[in-house]
Design an enzyme around this catalytic site. Structure first.
Site, PDB file in Angstrom:
ATOM      1  N   HIS A  68       0.841  -1.202   0.000  1.00  0.00           N
ATOM      2  CA  HIS A  68       0.000   0.000   0.000  1.00  0.00           C
ATOM      3  C   HIS A  68       0.874   1.248   0.000  1.00  0.00           C
ATOM      4  CE1 HIS A  68       0.601   0.807   4.365  1.00  0.00           C
ATOM      5  NE2 HIS A  68       0.486  -0.492   4.536  1.00  0.00           N
ATOM      6  N   ASP A  70      -0.123   4.385   1.073  1.00  0.00           N
ATOM      7  CA  ASP A  70      -0.432   5.393   2.087  1.00  0.00           C
ATOM      8  C   ASP A  70       0.331   5.118   3.375  1.00  0.00           C
ATOM      9  OD1 ASP A  70      -2.158   3.089   2.275  1.00  0.00           O
ATOM     10  OD2 ASP A  70      -3.302   4.139   3.817  1.00  0.00           O
ATOM     11  N   ASP A 100       6.644   0.574   7.040  1.00  0.00           N
ATOM     12  CA  ASP A 100       5.220   0.320   6.755  1.00  0.00           C
ATOM     13  C   ASP A 100       4.694   1.294   5.715  1.00  0.00           C
ATOM     14  OD1 ASP A 100       2.623  -0.595   6.921  1.00  0.00           O
ATOM     15  OD2 ASP A 100       2.192   0.420   8.796  1.00  0.00           O
ATOM     16  N   GLU A 132      -5.085   1.927   2.844  1.00  0.00           N
ATOM     17  CA  GLU A 132      -4.973   0.742   3.690  1.00  0.00           C
ATOM     18  C   GLU A 132      -5.024   1.105   5.155  1.00  0.00           C
ATOM     19  OE1 GLU A 132      -2.942  -2.387   6.085  1.00  0.00           O
ATOM     20  OE2 GLU A 132      -2.397  -0.271   5.835  1.00  0.00           O
ATOM     21  N   GLU A 133      -4.419   2.243   5.502  1.00  0.00           N
ATOM     22  CA  GLU A 133      -4.285   2.613   6.907  1.00  0.00           C
ATOM     23  C   GLU A 133      -5.599   3.061   7.556  1.00  0.00           C
ATOM     24  OE1 GLU A 133      -1.857   1.956   8.643  1.00  0.00           O
ATOM     25  OE2 GLU A 133       0.008   2.005   7.502  1.00  0.00           O
ATOM     26  N   GLU A 160       3.937  -6.483   4.085  1.00  0.00           N
ATOM     27  CA  GLU A 160       3.935  -5.790   5.371  1.00  0.00           C
ATOM     28  C   GLU A 160       5.182  -6.184   6.169  1.00  0.00           C
ATOM     29  OE1 GLU A 160       2.008  -3.507   6.480  1.00  0.00           O
ATOM     30  OE2 GLU A 160       0.118  -3.632   5.372  1.00  0.00           O
ATOM     31  N   HIS A 341       4.415   3.322  12.569  1.00  0.00           N
ATOM     32  CA  HIS A 341       3.524   4.316  13.187  1.00  0.00           C
ATOM     33  C   HIS A 341       4.197   5.055  14.342  1.00  0.00           C
ATOM     34  CE1 HIS A 341      -0.354   2.014  11.722  1.00  0.00           C
ATOM     35  NE2 HIS A 341       0.602   2.088  10.796  1.00  0.00           N
TER      36      HIS A 341
END
Length: 390
Positions: A68, A70, A100, A132-133, A160, A341
């Protein structure tokens, strides 16, 4: 352009979910728009873009690599450098999304010249999703278009961050927002109004009680930690002032479920007896991932990485959606989820190089006739029904 240069270009675009993503889409497509690649931009109803790039005979079953584009926000985090400028600190590549999962995207894109030079007898598809997030909201629109664009892939590697250990299963998730409507009035006579906060509070306590029951009674799946479905009330808000009877309140509830207990069933059980003034809005949902019936793809990844497969994780990915669509999926990518994150997120240069080596090798083994010798070589002909290993 080196792999690190590609990652720097991707990190420089603050591709936050739920926002226009033409900039990151253009940056990726600029690296993919070349002879030998069938390139598709697949829109979402919200006007954002997924990407599908196919190399090789797209009308034959092949291998999909998925990531992904984003990333989560860096707002409020204490970074030691600009999160949207790739910074090299010794062997660490620091920036938002490096683990990520723009690191995996950079590896995919850096591998493209090699893929174009390979004598592919099966295609390789690069699937790059948006949003995705915020609950895997972009990839369902890409999956829906696949039958019009390519033959059904035989397998999918979702990159991932897993430390390059194959992950076989993950929990599902469902998030709902429940809003309550009351009737305002002066707080000096509460009986003249209807307080919307009280039913929201009662529902929050019901969430707590159901979560405790799940912890106590199960059902349980020992592959996961924690081994049961989890439930929590994550956000509650309502009212405008202490001297006004609140006429509105909202509660956000999340369920993360083991495969044998779908999250939608847990949420439905929780909300069964809610008052008519409660309105339920689905905010995010994706299915759990079960281990593939045929473990060949995970077994080959484990042989290439030297890492023991991880039976299950409690976070979620798009792999469950690919599997639901009939595409066996395994999670395997560079970096670690523990770095995601957070401030000063990073990936190691060596991790990216290892991921590149592994992807190159598995494409060689599964999508060409130049399979590696020995017991882990590709076993069936190019038109066979699935991946098999002798």
């Amino acid at each position: 352009m080196s792999l690190t240069d590609i990652l720097a270009r991707l990190v420089a675009v603050p591709s936050l979910p739920g926002t226009p993503n033409a900039a990151i889409t253009d940056a990726i497509c600029a690296l993919l728009d070349r002879p030998g690649i069938a390139l598709h931009r697949v829109p979402t109803p919200e006007g954002r873009w997924n990407i599908l790039a196919s190399i090789g005979p797209a009308d034959r079953p092949g291998l999909m690599l998925s990531g992904h584009s984003d990333v989560v926000s860096a707002e409020g985090q204490d970074w030691g450098s600009d999160p949207f400028r790739l910074t090299v600190r010794d062997d660490r590549l620091v920036g938002r999304g490096t683990s990520d999962m723009k690191g995996f995207l950079a590896v995919m894109l850096d591998l493209v010249p090699d893929l174009l030079a390979m004598p592919l007898t099966r295609p390789v598809h690069l699937a790059i999703s948006c949003d995705e997030e915020i609950g895997c909201q972009g990839v369902p629109h890409l999956i829906a278009r696949l039958p019009d664009l390519i033959a059904q892939p035989l397998g999918c590697i979702v990159g991932e961050p897993s430390g390059m250990a194959p992950v076989l299963a993950h929990k599902g998730k469902r998030t709902v927002e429940v809003t309550f409507t009351g009737r305002p009035g002066h707080s000096s006579d509460p009986a003249q109004g209807v307080n919307a906060i009280y039913p929201a509070a009662r529902l929050a306590l019901a969430v707590e009680a159901l979560a405790a029951r799940l912890r106590r009674d199960g059902p349980f799946d020992p592959a996961f930690d924690p081994p049961c479905t989890t439930l929590q009330a994550g956000v509650i808000a309502g009212g405008t002032a202490v001297n006004i009877i609140p006429d509105h309140a909202r509660l956000l509830i999340e369920a993360r479920s083991i495969p044998d207990q779908p999250a939608e069933a847990v949420i439905a059980d929780l909300l069964r007896d809610q008052p008519p003034e409660a309105a339920v809005h689905l905010r995010a949902s994706y299915p759990s991932l079960r281990p593939a019936t045929d473990p060949a793809l995970a077994r080959r990844l484990a042989a290439l990485t030297g890492r023991t497969p991880i039976a299950a994780v409690s976070y979620g990915t798009e792999a469950g959606l690919f599997a639901q669509a009939g595409i066996p999926a395994v999670i395997c990518g560079p970096g670690l989820i523990e770095r995601a994150h957070r401030a000063d997120e990073f990936v190691l240069t060596a991790e990216l190089q290892e991921a590149r080596r592994v992807l190159h090798a598995i494409v060689r083994d599964l999508c060409t006739d130049a399979a590696a010798p020995g017991p882990t070589a590709r076993g069936r002909a190019a038109d066979g029904p699935d991946f098999a290993f002798r």
